[in-house]
Write an enzyme that holds these catalytic residues in place. Sequence first.
Site, PDB file in Angstrom:
ATOM      1  N   GLU A   1       1.114  -1.163   0.522  1.00 12.12           N
ATOM      2  CA  GLU A   1      -0.517  -0.373  -0.001  1.00 12.12           C
ATOM      3  C   GLU A   1       0.226   0.948  -0.169  1.00 12.12           C
ATOM      4  O   GLU A   1       2.058   0.959   0.618  1.00 12.12           O
ATOM      5  CB  GLU A   1      -1.085   0.244   1.080  1.00 12.12           C
ATOM      6  N   THR A   2      -0.145   2.552  -0.551  1.00 10.62           N
ATOM      7  CA  THR A   2       0.759   3.712  -0.351  1.00 10.62           C
ATOM      8  C   THR A   2      -0.434   4.497   0.148  1.00 10.62           C
ATOM      9  O   THR A   2      -1.184   4.648  -0.649  1.00 10.62           O
ATOM     10  CB  THR A   2       1.342   3.836  -1.563  1.00 10.62           C
TER      11      THR A   2
END
Length: 304
Positions: free
Chosen positions: A46-47
């Site tokens: 994830e970002t």
Amino acid sequence: MMIDYVTVDVFTDTRFGGNPLAVVPDARGIDEGLLQKIATEFNYSETTFVFPPDDPAHTARVRIFTPTTEIPFAGHPNVGTAFVLGRQGAVFGRPVGDRMVFEEKAGLVHLDLLRDGGAIVGAGFVAPQPLAMQGEIDRDMMAACISLAPDAIAMSTHGPRMVSVGLPFAVAELAGLDALASARPNATAFAQAEQRHRSPDDRFSAFIYVRTGDGFDHLRARMFAPLDNVPEDPATGSASAALAAYLVTLDPRRDAVRNITIEQGVEMGRRSLIEVEVRKTNDQVQSVRIAGRCVPVMQGRIDV
């Protein structure tokens, strides 16, 4: 246009352990079409992108992207983003304290920083949605997804099923550590499973575990999400929260507070420790809190 970013390792106190996360602390001005491209470029599980909140009483609006899609909620992005903003000391010109509220697609996420001798070392948060049990999963199908024989999945306490506190996961208990170590994601089987267990929130993913102590207080887990281009995730707070909440519903006591430690990422060489506290009253799960430590790793700029 130059965009600052920070990366941290989450659910660990050792750099290059845990689950890496990229955080863009000020995403104002980034073209909508670039958000997914930036997350794909990082290629972490994830970002996060931080925007001003819609309600000024809250800390920030946080959007979470996997390498392939935006998702409404996830565990280690919340812990890591709170850690980054806490160390930064201010968000959009406003100071931040030890308690924060993030606006996310799954709802409001209430967070608090963890300190050791005054230094910020991590964060914890309460899951934004109540436990949802979204149906059982065929044992043979689950086994095919993780490339094991069906008898590698333990059935004495519960069978495979979908659970969620903001993001859905297929969870299953395995017969032992050998089975856990042998598991491998089968993308074709995952795609077939998704046809039967489709969710609007995310692609079909599997969270498998074994007990490493008495009862369910200490678990070892792995998480596979090949349809999200995440063959394996070293630490998954949202899955840990959903699994822990579900296991507490199996506790015969009507009222209970259970603290469950989940170790993940060992097989990847990125050991993670996720601490989950589940409170149950009158046979109903009231809250699920996830906490862990973080370590800063990199910072830089993106030329957009």
